[in-house]
Design an enzyme around this catalytic site. Sequence first.
Site, PDB file in Angstrom:
ATOM      1  N   PRO A 178      22.712  42.875 -36.732  1.00  0.00           N
ATOM      2  CA  PRO A 178      23.939  43.307 -37.412  1.00  0.00           C
ATOM      3  C   PRO A 178      24.253  42.597 -38.739  1.00  0.00           C
ATOM      4  CG  PRO A 178      24.471  41.944 -35.511  1.00  0.00           C
ATOM      5  CD  PRO A 178      22.988  42.165 -35.471  1.00  0.00           C
TER       6      PRO A 178
ATOM      7  N   LYS B  46      23.945  47.125 -41.728  1.00  0.00           N
ATOM      8  CA  LYS B  46      23.173  48.294 -42.155  1.00  0.00           C
ATOM      9  C   LYS B  46      23.096  49.403 -41.110  1.00  0.00           C
ATOM     10  CE  LYS B  46      22.097  47.830 -46.330  1.00  0.00           C
ATOM     11  NZ  LYS B  46      23.550  47.887 -46.573  1.00  0.00           N
TER      12      LYS B  46
ATOM     13  N   HIS C 255      36.249  46.741 -50.281  1.00  0.00           N
ATOM     14  CA  HIS C 255      35.969  45.318 -50.511  1.00  0.00           C
ATOM     15  C   HIS C 255      34.970  45.218 -51.657  1.00  0.00           C
ATOM     16  CE1 HIS C 255      37.546  43.174 -46.733  1.00  0.00           C
ATOM     17  NE2 HIS C 255      38.106  44.368 -46.797  1.00  0.00           N
TER      18      HIS C 255
ATOM     19  N   TYR D  34      23.513  45.323 -50.070  1.00  0.00           N
ATOM     20  CA  TYR D  34      24.700  45.356 -49.203  1.00  0.00           C
ATOM     21  C   TYR D  34      25.538  46.604 -49.458  1.00  0.00           C
ATOM     22  CZ  TYR D  34      28.391  43.204 -46.346  1.00  0.00           C
ATOM     23  OH  TYR D  34      29.297  42.919 -45.357  1.00  0.00           O
TER      24      TYR D  34
ATOM     25  N   TYR E  63      30.520  34.963 -44.618  1.00  0.00           N
ATOM     26  CA  TYR E  63      29.270  34.730 -43.897  1.00  0.00           C
ATOM     27  C   TYR E  63      28.957  33.252 -44.050  1.00  0.00           C
ATOM     28  CZ  TYR E  63      28.286  39.807 -43.840  1.00  0.00           C
ATOM     29  OH  TYR E  63      28.319  41.161 -43.633  1.00  0.00           O
TER      30      TYR E  63
HETATM   31  C1  PHB Z   1      31.846  43.804 -38.339  1.00  0.00           C
HETATM   32  O1  PHB Z   1      32.962  43.721 -38.831  1.00  0.00           O
HETATM   33  O2  PHB Z   1      31.652  44.155 -37.174  1.00  0.00           O
HETATM   34  C2  PHB Z   1      30.682  43.406 -39.169  1.00  0.00           C
HETATM   35  C3  PHB Z   1      30.853  43.181 -40.522  1.00  0.00           C
HETATM   36  C4  PHB Z   1      29.777  42.784 -41.293  1.00  0.00           C
HETATM   37  C5  PHB Z   1      28.534  42.610 -40.699  1.00  0.00           C
HETATM   38  C6  PHB Z   1      28.356  42.852 -39.359  1.00  0.00           C
HETATM   39  C7  PHB Z   1      29.428  43.255 -38.575  1.00  0.00           C
HETATM   40  O3  PHB Z   1      27.498  42.187 -41.456  1.00  0.00           O
END
Ligand code: PHB
Length: 390
Positions: free
Chosen positions: A291, A295, A74, A383, A202
């Site tokens: 989460p 990280k 990605h 990130y 997000y």
């Molecule tokens: C997930 O797909 O579980 C996931 C992806 C991005 C994040 C947190 C969890 O920032």
Amino acid sequence: MTERTRVAIVGAGPAGLMLAHLLDHAGIESIVLDSRTRHEIETTVRAGILEQNTVEILRQTGASDRVDTVGSRHDGIELRFDGAGHRIDFADLVGRGVWLYPQHEVLKDLIAARLAAGQDLRFSTRADEVVDIDSDRPRVLGTGPDGEAIEIEADFVVGAEGSRSITRDAVTGAHGGFFREYPFAWFGVLCEAPPSADELIYSNSPEGFALISQRSPEVQRMYFQCDPDQDPDAYTEAQLWDMLQARVPGTTLQEGSIFQRDVLRFRSFVAHRLLRGRAAIVGDAAHTVPPTGAKGMNLAIADVVVLARALERLLLGGSAELLESFEETALARIWKAQHFSWWMTSMLHRAPDASDFDNRRQLGELRSVVESRNGRGFLAEAYTGWPLPV
Ligand code: PHB
């Protein structure tokens, strides 16, 4: 009977298995123990995003070739707020990317690599206590699959058994750690549906945060902000879809059958000590991040890259020099990741007691990030992952 090995590793998660793999590459023998069964480890759904560094290590050490076939790269994410989406273009900003490759797939690869190499990996084997870490013969006392007592003596013990670490008790003693709780959690669902968007979204919305993530072309992972005491069974599937949909205005979610739901509480934690004598803690045993920003697993891998080098120098070169700097090197990255995870969390979630001022300030903050190349670059750098120490 006391068994002997060079490094006893408690926990067969990403940190423990990757450490064993790196040590094996250096010619250092280890034993890995985990209280869970192989099936449990390989099927528990956890995180999904790998930093570029993590992917490079998996590839370079021959741990996974599936990351490029089953996983997918990605090159950006979308931040959505105040009715509009804003792409953070990692490739353009920092020339790096992340991989969507679920943690349990990483674990399958590492377990297969370890067993194929004929290395010692014991499931259903619990570590009860780590003792004598101030001597050069630390030991792990535990219980095997049939309830039998086990005792492993090693040159070094590593606790990689997650947030309920027993090795941490030996390393930190009464010192504990730095700790922060958050007034919200994530309600997570897994559903059978095609992806709703090409990249992760997000979203900061008046109803609270949502994250639209993925697992595979057929299975999607989505989260929305909820109360930490939320009962996961309190909603019908239709209600869950309504709640998710309301938090990502502008995207029509592809709905499908929800086959798993869970509530993830948020905590930030860093142990006061990561090393004492001949024992160290890594991964979630040493630290926890919320989460948001993905990280956790990446930080665990970064810890063990640093520790593996230090152990190689100690056990093959006879010098404790790198081990002495392990804690400082690891903590520098850990606190950067703590900051990033806290920052993404606080910028995107709506605290239950947030005032109008707080909500508007938050939108100002999001605008400062997306409207500035430097702001987007800061997010992209963190990130996709800071460079590992060479
Ligand atoms: C997930 O797909 O579980 C996931 C992806 C991005 C994040 C947190 C969890 O920032």
